[in-house]
Design a protein around this motif. Structure first.
Motif, PDB file in Angstrom:
ATOM      1  N   VAL A 127     -17.640   8.864   8.962  1.00 13.31           N
ATOM      2  CA  VAL A 127     -17.692   7.122   9.138  1.00 13.31           C
ATOM      3  C   VAL A 127     -16.353   6.192   8.838  1.00 13.31           C
ATOM      4  N   ASP A 128     -15.609   7.283   9.100  1.00 12.88           N
ATOM      5  CA  ASP A 128     -14.181   6.031   8.220  1.00 12.88           C
ATOM      6  C   ASP A 128     -13.923   5.768   9.038  1.00 12.88           C
ATOM      7  N   LYS A 129     -13.721   4.052   9.683  1.00  9.49           N
ATOM      8  CA  LYS A 129     -13.222   3.681  11.012  1.00  9.49           C
ATOM      9  C   LYS A 129     -11.039   4.396  11.474  1.00  9.49           C
ATOM     10  N   ASP A 130     -10.950   4.095  10.094  1.00  8.21           N
ATOM     11  CA  ASP A 130      -8.894   3.837  10.225  1.00  8.21           C
ATOM     12  C   ASP A 130      -9.356   5.613  11.164  1.00  8.21           C
ATOM     13  N   GLU A 131      -9.799   6.919  10.510  1.00  3.32           N
ATOM     14  CA  GLU A 131      -9.731   8.264  11.253  1.00  3.32           C
ATOM     15  C   GLU A 131     -10.634   7.954  12.518  1.00  3.32           C
ATOM     16  N   ASN A 132     -11.299   7.306  12.968  1.00  3.47           N
ATOM     17  CA  ASN A 132     -12.476   7.083  13.555  1.00  3.47           C
ATOM     18  C   ASN A 132     -11.762   6.091  15.643  1.00  3.47           C
ATOM     19  N   GLU A 133     -11.620   4.800  15.605  1.00  2.00           N
ATOM     20  CA  GLU A 133     -11.215   3.663  16.392  1.00  2.00           C
ATOM     21  C   GLU A 133     -10.217   3.738  16.355  1.00  2.00           C
ATOM     22  N   GLU A 134      -9.789   3.892  14.963  1.00  2.00           N
ATOM     23  CA  GLU A 134      -8.102   3.537  14.577  1.00  2.00           C
ATOM     24  C   GLU A 134      -7.088   4.877  14.937  1.00  2.00           C
ATOM     25  N   SER A 135      -7.659   5.302  15.008  1.00  2.00           N
ATOM     26  CA  SER A 135      -7.254   6.862  15.622  1.00  2.00           C
ATOM     27  C   SER A 135      -6.909   6.919  16.878  1.00  2.00           C
ATOM     28  N   VAL A 136      -7.838   6.671  18.215  1.00  2.00           N
ATOM     29  CA  VAL A 136      -8.461   6.458  18.729  1.00  2.00           C
ATOM     30  C   VAL A 136      -7.207   5.219  19.412  1.00  2.00           C
ATOM     31  N   ALA A 137      -7.131   4.072  18.918  1.00  2.00           N
ATOM     32  CA  ALA A 137      -6.871   3.295  19.164  1.00  2.00           C
ATOM     33  C   ALA A 137      -4.647   3.766  19.412  1.00  2.00           C
ATOM     34  N   ASN A 138      -4.606   4.453  18.092  1.00  2.00           N
ATOM     35  CA  ASN A 138      -2.740   4.957  17.987  1.00  2.00           C
ATOM     36  C   ASN A 138      -2.494   5.799  18.952  1.00  2.00           C
ATOM     37  N   PHE A 139      -3.610   6.694  19.839  1.00  2.00           N
ATOM     38  CA  PHE A 139      -3.032   7.927  20.042  1.00  2.00           C
ATOM     39  C   PHE A 139      -3.261   6.410  22.222  1.00  2.00           C
ATOM     40  N   LEU A 140      -3.954   5.492  22.234  1.00  2.00           N
ATOM     41  CA  LEU A 140      -3.824   5.228  23.386  1.00  2.00           C
ATOM     42  C   LEU A 140      -3.155   4.423  23.442  1.00  2.00           C
ATOM     43  N   ALA A 141      -2.337   3.925  22.790  1.00  2.00           N
ATOM     44  CA  ALA A 141      -1.194   2.947  22.818  1.00  2.00           C
ATOM     45  C   ALA A 141       0.428   3.660  22.924  1.00  2.00           C
ATOM     46  N   GLU A 142       0.334   5.123  22.038  1.00  2.00           N
ATOM     47  CA  GLU A 142       0.880   6.513  22.605  1.00  2.00           C
ATOM     48  C   GLU A 142       1.286   6.831  23.925  1.00  2.00           C
ATOM     49  N   HIS A 143      -0.239   6.496  24.607  1.00  2.00           N
ATOM     50  CA  HIS A 143      -0.311   7.684  25.933  1.00  2.00           C
ATOM     51  C   HIS A 143      -0.937   6.882  26.801  1.00  2.00           C
ATOM     52  N   PRO A 144      -0.234   5.836  27.487  1.00  2.00           N
ATOM     53  CA  PRO A 144      -1.058   4.755  28.195  1.00  2.00           C
ATOM     54  C   PRO A 144      -2.039   5.459  29.776  1.00  2.00           C
ATOM     55  N   GLU A 145      -1.613   6.855  29.933  1.00  2.00           N
ATOM     56  CA  GLU A 145      -1.952   7.694  30.855  1.00  2.00           C
ATOM     57  C   GLU A 145      -3.633   7.696  30.701  1.00  2.00           C
ATOM     58  N   PHE A 146      -3.963   7.619  29.481  1.00  2.00           N
ATOM     59  CA  PHE A 146      -5.151   8.136  28.943  1.00  2.00           C
ATOM     60  C   PHE A 146      -6.160   6.588  28.983  1.00  2.00           C
ATOM     61  N   GLN A 147      -7.530   6.454  29.243  1.00  2.00           N
ATOM     62  CA  GLN A 147      -8.372   5.400  29.582  1.00  2.00           C
ATOM     63  C   GLN A 147      -9.844   5.677  28.688  1.00  2.00           C
ATOM     64  N   LEU A 148     -10.361   4.427  28.039  1.00  2.00           N
ATOM     65  CA  LEU A 148     -11.326   5.256  27.418  1.00  2.00           C
ATOM     66  C   LEU A 148     -12.457   5.055  28.853  1.00  2.00           C
ATOM     67  N   ASP A 149     -13.455   5.891  28.842  1.00  2.00           N
ATOM     68  CA  ASP A 149     -14.980   6.456  29.893  1.00  2.00           C
ATOM     69  C   ASP A 149     -15.549   5.401  29.514  1.00  2.00           C
ATOM     70  N   LYS A 150     -15.709   4.861  30.524  1.00  2.00           N
ATOM     71  CA  LYS A 150     -16.353   4.055  30.458  1.00  2.00           C
ATOM     72  C   LYS A 150     -18.159   4.668  30.921  1.00  2.00           C
ATOM     73  N   THR A 151     -17.937   6.028  31.209  1.00  2.00           N
ATOM     74  CA  THR A 151     -19.516   6.788  32.067  1.00  2.00           C
ATOM     75  C   THR A 151     -20.178   7.004  31.235  1.00  2.00           C
ATOM     76  N   LEU A 152     -19.062   7.711  29.685  1.00  2.00           N
ATOM     77  CA  LEU A 152     -19.815   8.267  28.333  1.00  2.00           C
ATOM     78  C   LEU A 152     -21.352   7.767  27.935  1.00  2.00           C
ATOM     79  N   LYS A 153     -21.674   6.648  28.367  1.00  2.00           N
ATOM     80  CA  LYS A 153     -22.745   6.385  27.736  1.00  2.00           C
ATOM     81  C   LYS A 153     -23.882   6.946  28.633  1.00  2.00           C
TER      82      LYS A 153
END
Length: 445
Positions: free
Chosen positions: A383-409
Motif C-alpha cells: 500500500v506504499d505510495k512510493d512503491e506504487n504511484e511514485e514508481s509509475v510516475a518515475n517510469f512514465l517520466a523516463e518512458h514518454p512512449e507510455f501513457q496511463l490507460d484510461k480504459t482500466l476502469k
C-alpha cells in the motif's frame, strides 16, 4: 507422543525471532511434520500468528512486570512470556490457570528453578493486577503503533500518505484473520457450478465480495476437495484476482508474466484467453517455476510456458514483442500483513528505496517488449505510495512512449473504483477485508 501445543509454538516463534524465518512456511512445515491433533492445529496457528501480530503490545504489557524490562531476558523466556500473555489478553477459550501452568512447566523443562519461578510470578501478577492501559501515551502515532502493534516508522509513513483515520483502519485490519478465497477456473466451470461442487464436497462457501471470479471458503478445507484437486478452483486473494481482469487478455494473444510464481496470475490470464495463444511465465528461481508448472498441470492449462529467468534480463532470451506484459513487482508486501505478520517486523524503512530500485530496473527492462498499442500492467501487494504511484510516475517520466490507460476502469468491478485515479487503482486491506493491492495499466503509443 506429540509435544504440547505451546511448546511447539515456542519453538516456531524462536526460529522466526532468530532466523527471520517466514511464519506461514514454518507453520505449514511444522504442522505437516508434527503429529498434532487437528483441534490443536487451530490453537497453534492462533498462538503463533497472534504473538507475532501483537509483539510490541505484549512487550509493553510485560515491561510493567519484568524488573529490568523484557529485553533483558533470554530469547526463549521472552517468547514464552509473550505467547502466554497473548493467550491471557486475547484468547477467551483458554482458561487462565491452564496458560500459567503450561508456561511454568515449559520453563522448568528448559531452564532452572529461578526462571520458572519468575515466569510464574510475572503471569500471576498480570492476572492479579490486570494489564497496563495505553491511555497515558500522549503521542497519537506512538499510541496507534502500540495499540495495534506496528513499528512507529511504518505508522508514521502511512499517516503521511493516508491520514490517521485510514491508518488506524489499516492497522486494525492487519490483525484480523484472512479468509481463504479461491478463483474459479472459467475454462472448466462457472462460479455457480464451482459453488455447487464445493458444497457437494461438504464446504460452506459464498460468492466473493470484490472479484466476480471469487468464492470465499467459510468452513472446511478446500485443498482436500475433489473440486480443488481436479482444477476447478485455485487459491488466490480477491484483490489479486483483479490483476488478471485489469490485463484484459483476449484469446490468441501473446502475454508475458515477468515475476510469475507461484502462478496465480499467469493461470488466470490463460483462463481468460480460453487456454489459447501463449503466456510466457518467468520467475527468478527454479523451485518457484516448479510451482507454476504444478499449478498449470492441476488446472489443465496448456498455453503457459514457464522458465527461470530474472525479468531484468528478458533481452537475453526473448526477441519478440507482446500484446500484454505483466510486472507483478517485488515489493515490501505491506498489503499482506494479515497473512504474513512478520513482514512488519522484518522490513526497515531503508528497504523501500532498495525495492523501488529493483521495480524500476524491471520496468525499464521489459518496456521494449510491449507492442505498440499493447499494454504494460504494473501491480504490487503493498500500500506504499512510493512503491506504487511514485514508481509509475518515475517510469512514465523516463518512458514518454507510455501513457496511463484510461480504459482500466472498464475492466474492474464497480465497487473496486472507490480509490481509482486515471489508469491506477489502490485497494486497502480494510476496504473489502482482502489483501492490500495496487494496479496500474500503461499503454504504449
Amino acid at each position: 507422543m506429540s509435544k504440547p501445543v505451546r511448546e511447539v509454538a515456542l519453538e516456531i516463534l524462536l526460529q522466526i525471532e532468530k532466523n527471520q524465518a517466514y511464519s506461514n512456511l514454518l507453520l505449514n512445515q511444522t504442522v505437516n511434520r508434527s503429529k498434532l491433533d487437528p483441534r490443536d492445529v487451530g490453537l497453534l496457528t492462533e498462538i503463533v500468528y497472534g504473538t507475532i501480530q501483537r509483539r510490541d503490545t505484549l512487550d509493553y504489557y510485560l515491561n510493567s512486570f519484568v524488573k529490568k524490562g523484557v529485553d533483558s531476558l533470554q530469547d526463549w523466556v521472552k517468547v514464552l512470556l509473550r505467547l502466554s500473555v497473548y493467550q491471557l489478553a486475547y484468547l477467551d477459550r483458554v482458561p487462565d490457570r491452564a496458560v500459567v501452568h503450561e508456561a511454568v512447566t515449559i520453563a522448568k523443562k528448559r531452564g532452572h528453578k529461578g526462571i520458572s519461578g519468575m515466569v510464574n510470578g510475572v503471569l500471576r501478577s498480570i492476572l492479579r493486577e490486570g494489564l497496563p492501559s495505553l491511555e497515558g501515551i500522549k503521542n497519537e502515532t506512538k499510541k496507534v503503533a502500540l495499540e495495534f502493534s506496528y513499528p512507529v516508522w511504518l505508522v508514521k509513513r502511512w499517516e503521511d500518505q493516508y491520514g490517521l483515520t485510514e491508518t488506524k483502519a489499516m492497522c486494525q485490519s492487519g490483525l484480523e484473520p484472512p479468509h481463504v478465497t479461491v478463483r474459479v477456473n472459467q475454462v472448466k466451470a462457472t462460479v455457480e457450478e464451482a459453488l455447487f461442487l464445493l458444497e457437494k464436497d461438504g464446504l460452506k462457501v459464498k460468492k466473493g465480495v470484490l472479484s466476480p471470479d471469487a468464492i470465499v471458503i467459510e468452513k472446511g478445507n478446500v485443498f482436500q476437495t475433489d473440486a480443488y484437486k481436479q482444477g476447478y478452483v485455485t487459491a488466490q486473494d480477491e484483490s489479486s484476482m483483479l490483476v488478471g481482469r485489469a490485463l484484459g487478455a483476449k484469446p490468441g494473444m501473446r502475454v508475458a508474466d515477468t515475476c510469475a510464481a507461484p502462478g496465480g496470475k499467469s493461470t488466470h490470464i490463460a483462463e481468460q484467453m480460453d487456454d489459447t495463444g501463449t503466456v510466457l511465465s518467468f520467475d527468478l528461481h527454479d523451485h518457484k517455476v516448479k510451482l507454476i508448472h504444478d499449478q498449470t498441470k492441476r488446472l489443465g492449462l496448456t498455453c503457459i510456458q514457464a522458465e527461470a529467468m530474472d525479468a531484468r534480463n528478458l533481452h537475453d532470451k526473448v526477441t519478440e514483442q507482446f500484446d500484454r506484459v505483466l510486472v507483478d513487482a517485488p515489493c515490501s508486501g505491506f498489503g499482506v500483513i494479515r497473512r504474513k505478520p512478520d513482514i512488519k517486523w522484518s522490513k526497515r524503512e531503508k528497504d523501500i528505496q532498495a525495492i523501488k530500485q529493483i521495480q524500476q530496473e524491471i520496468l525499464k527492462a521489459v518496456a521494449p517488449f510491449v507492442k505498440q498499442g499493447g499494454s504494460l500492467i504494473y501491480s504490487t501487494c503493498t500500500v506504499d505510495k512510493d512503491e506504487n504511484e511514485e514508481s509509475v510516475a518515475n517510469f512514465l517520466a523516463e518512458h514518454p512512449e507510455f501513457q496511463l490507460d484510461k480504459t482500466l476502469k472498464d475492466r474492474l468491478p464497480e465497487k473496486a473504483l472507490a480509490r481509482y485515479e486515471e489508469g491506477m487503482v489502490t485497494i486497502l486491506p480494510q476496504d473489502f477485508q482482502t489483501d492490500g493491492f495496487f494496479i496500474a495499466s500503461l499503454v504504449k503509443q
